[in-house]
Motif scaffolding. Structure first.
Motif, PDB file in Angstrom:
ATOM      1  N   MET A   1       0.840  -1.175   0.000  1.00  0.00           N
ATOM      2  CA  MET A   1       0.000   0.000   0.000  1.00  0.00           C
ATOM      3  C   MET A   1       0.890   1.244   0.000  1.00  0.00           C
ATOM      4  O   MET A   1       1.852   1.330   0.750  1.00  0.00           O
ATOM      5  CB  MET A   1      -0.893  -0.010   1.241  1.00  0.00           C
ATOM      6  N   THR A   2       0.584   2.197  -0.828  1.00  0.00           N
ATOM      7  CA  THR A   2       1.371   3.424  -0.887  1.00  0.00           C
ATOM      8  C   THR A   2       0.670   4.517  -0.109  1.00  0.00           C
ATOM      9  O   THR A   2      -0.552   4.529   0.022  1.00  0.00           O
ATOM     10  CB  THR A   2       1.553   3.881  -2.345  1.00  0.00           C
ATOM     11  N   ALA A   3       1.472   5.424   0.392  1.00  0.00           N
ATOM     12  CA  ALA A   3       0.922   6.558   1.140  1.00  0.00           C
ATOM     13  C   ALA A   3       0.207   7.507   0.187  1.00  0.00           C
ATOM     14  O   ALA A   3       0.504   7.559  -0.998  1.00  0.00           O
ATOM     15  CB  ALA A   3       2.053   7.284   1.857  1.00  0.00           C
ATOM     16  N   ARG A   4      -0.749   8.229   0.719  1.00  0.00           N
ATOM     17  CA  ARG A   4      -1.447   9.207  -0.104  1.00  0.00           C
ATOM     18  C   ARG A   4      -0.469  10.316  -0.489  1.00  0.00           C
ATOM     19  O   ARG A   4       0.460  10.620   0.240  1.00  0.00           O
ATOM     20  CB  ARG A   4      -2.662   9.751   0.613  1.00  0.00           C
ATOM     21  N   PRO A   5      -0.696  10.934  -1.625  1.00  0.00           N
ATOM     22  CA  PRO A   5       0.190  12.029  -2.048  1.00  0.00           C
ATOM     23  C   PRO A   5       0.041  13.234  -1.125  1.00  0.00           C
ATOM     24  O   PRO A   5      -0.959  13.362  -0.418  1.00  0.00           O
ATOM     25  CB  PRO A   5      -0.283  12.349  -3.465  1.00  0.00           C
ATOM     26  N   PRO A   6       1.027  14.126  -1.140  1.00  0.00           N
ATOM     27  CA  PRO A   6       0.898  15.338  -0.338  1.00  0.00           C
ATOM     28  C   PRO A   6      -0.381  16.088  -0.690  1.00  0.00           C
ATOM     29  O   PRO A   6      -0.775  16.162  -1.855  1.00  0.00           O
ATOM     30  CB  PRO A   6       2.128  16.166  -0.752  1.00  0.00           C
ATOM     31  N   ARG A   7      -1.026  16.626   0.334  1.00  0.00           N
ATOM     32  CA  ARG A   7      -2.239  17.422   0.130  1.00  0.00           C
ATOM     33  C   ARG A   7      -1.890  18.874   0.445  1.00  0.00           C
ATOM     34  O   ARG A   7      -1.518  19.205   1.573  1.00  0.00           O
ATOM     35  CB  ARG A   7      -3.359  16.931   1.040  1.00  0.00           C
ATOM     36  N   VAL A   8      -1.986  19.719  -0.572  1.00  0.00           N
ATOM     37  CA  VAL A   8      -1.521  21.091  -0.476  1.00  0.00           C
ATOM     38  C   VAL A   8      -2.655  22.062  -0.815  1.00  0.00           C
ATOM     39  O   VAL A   8      -3.348  21.878  -1.812  1.00  0.00           O
ATOM     40  CB  VAL A   8      -0.352  21.338  -1.465  1.00  0.00           C
ATOM     41  N   ILE A   9      -2.814  23.071   0.012  1.00  0.00           N
ATOM     42  CA  ILE A   9      -3.720  24.161  -0.293  1.00  0.00           C
ATOM     43  C   ILE A   9      -2.870  25.328  -0.781  1.00  0.00           C
ATOM     44  O   ILE A   9      -1.891  25.705  -0.138  1.00  0.00           O
ATOM     45  CB  ILE A   9      -4.534  24.591   0.945  1.00  0.00           C
ATOM     46  N   VAL A  10      -3.237  25.887  -1.921  1.00  0.00           N
ATOM     47  CA  VAL A  10      -2.573  27.082  -2.455  1.00  0.00           C
ATOM     48  C   VAL A  10      -3.608  28.193  -2.453  1.00  0.00           C
ATOM     49  O   VAL A  10      -4.682  28.049  -3.053  1.00  0.00           O
ATOM     50  CB  VAL A  10      -2.032  26.829  -3.875  1.00  0.00           C
ATOM     51  N   THR A  11      -3.280  29.290  -1.778  1.00  0.00           N
ATOM     52  CA  THR A  11      -4.263  30.349  -1.603  1.00  0.00           C
ATOM     53  C   THR A  11      -3.611  31.711  -1.470  1.00  0.00           C
ATOM     54  O   THR A  11      -2.382  31.820  -1.389  1.00  0.00           O
ATOM     55  CB  THR A  11      -5.154  30.054  -0.373  1.00  0.00           C
ATOM     56  N   LYS A  12      -4.442  32.709  -1.442  1.00  0.00           N
ATOM     57  CA  LYS A  12      -4.031  34.085  -1.207  1.00  0.00           C
ATOM     58  C   LYS A  12      -4.949  34.659  -0.138  1.00  0.00           C
ATOM     59  O   LYS A  12      -6.160  34.541  -0.239  1.00  0.00           O
ATOM     60  CB  LYS A  12      -4.140  34.913  -2.486  1.00  0.00           C
ATOM     61  N   ILE A  13      -4.344  35.227   0.894  1.00  0.00           N
ATOM     62  CA  ILE A  13      -5.129  35.851   1.955  1.00  0.00           C
ATOM     63  C   ILE A  13      -5.040  37.368   1.818  1.00  0.00           C
ATOM     64  O   ILE A  13      -4.120  37.894   1.204  1.00  0.00           O
ATOM     65  CB  ILE A  13      -4.666  35.396   3.353  1.00  0.00           C
ATOM     66  N   GLY A  14      -6.002  38.053   2.373  1.00  0.00           N
ATOM     67  CA  GLY A  14      -5.987  39.506   2.311  1.00  0.00           C
ATOM     68  C   GLY A  14      -6.536  40.032   1.004  1.00  0.00           C
ATOM     69  O   GLY A  14      -7.365  39.390   0.364  1.00  0.00           O
ATOM     70  N   PHE A  15      -6.039  41.185   0.599  1.00  0.00           N
ATOM     71  CA  PHE A  15      -6.603  41.892  -0.554  1.00  0.00           C
ATOM     72  C   PHE A  15      -5.778  41.780  -1.828  1.00  0.00           C
ATOM     73  O   PHE A  15      -6.088  42.432  -2.812  1.00  0.00           O
ATOM     74  CB  PHE A  15      -6.809  43.364  -0.201  1.00  0.00           C
ATOM     75  N   ASP A  16      -4.731  40.984  -1.815  1.00  0.00           N
ATOM     76  CA  ASP A  16      -3.874  40.819  -2.990  1.00  0.00           C
ATOM     77  C   ASP A  16      -4.568  39.911  -4.006  1.00  0.00           C
ATOM     78  O   ASP A  16      -4.843  38.760  -3.741  1.00  0.00           O
ATOM     79  CB  ASP A  16      -2.541  40.217  -2.545  1.00  0.00           C
ATOM     80  N   GLY A  17      -4.848  40.438  -5.175  1.00  0.00           N
ATOM     81  CA  GLY A  17      -5.533  39.662  -6.209  1.00  0.00           C
ATOM     82  C   GLY A  17      -4.622  39.136  -7.290  1.00  0.00           C
ATOM     83  O   GLY A  17      -5.078  38.499  -8.232  1.00  0.00           O
ATOM     84  N   HIS A  18      -3.316  39.358  -7.182  1.00  0.00           N
ATOM     85  CA  HIS A  18      -2.366  38.899  -8.193  1.00  0.00           C
ATOM     86  C   HIS A  18      -2.155  37.395  -8.027  1.00  0.00           C
ATOM     87  O   HIS A  18      -1.401  36.971  -7.173  1.00  0.00           O
ATOM     88  CB  HIS A  18      -1.034  39.632  -8.044  1.00  0.00           C
TER      89      HIS A  18
END
Length: 140
Positions: free
Chosen positions: A1-18
């Motif tokens: 059995m293999t481990a699950r892949p990394p689970r990553v959240i990619v986000t931007k907080i605050g008012f930066d819209g770039h």
């Protein structure tokens, strides 16, 4: 059995819209076989923490191009309050040296600057996932 892949959240907080950089990183991590949860910009800290809990995130990536990295210490405190202090937080974008020191002191695991090789980001996210899972007693 293999481990699950990394689970990553990619986000931007605050008012930066770039969000171009965060979209590039999200695609890169996804192409590397990771589970990536990508949010649109302008997220509130409480929303990001709730998502990290619900998704059992290994790594939380914050993108900052307009000084929104300055509110990351509040995010770190909110993660601790939610019992998620083991989530590895990374920050990428325009971060001055004096602010990088502040972020690392607040508990951020790694700061990536413009021009960082995508392979280095992948390697570090894998290592940070292994670190988190080892602390939890889970196989990486």
């Amino acid at each position: 059995m293999t481990a699950r892949p990394p689970r990553v959240i990619v986000t931007k907080i605050g008012f930066d819209g770039h969000d171009r950089g965060s979209r590039v990183i999200a695609a890169c991590l996804r192409d590397a076989g990771m589970e990536v949860i990508y949010t649109p910009p302008w997220q509130e800290i409480a929303t990001v923490v709730k998502l990290a809990v619900e998704e059992d995130a290994d790594v939380l990536g914050i993108s900052s191009l307009a000084t929104d990295h300055l509110i990351v210490p509040k995010l770190m405190a909110a993660l601790r309050e939610a019992g998620m202090s083991d989530v590895q937080v990374i920050v990428g974008g325009i971060v001055p040296a004096k602010d990088e020191a502040m972020l690392l002191q607040a508990g951020v695991a790694r700061v990536f600057h413009p021009g960082t090789a995508l392979d280095d980001v992948v390697t570090d996210v894998i290592a940070l996932t292994a670190k988190r899972r080892q602390r939890q007693g889970e196989s990486a």
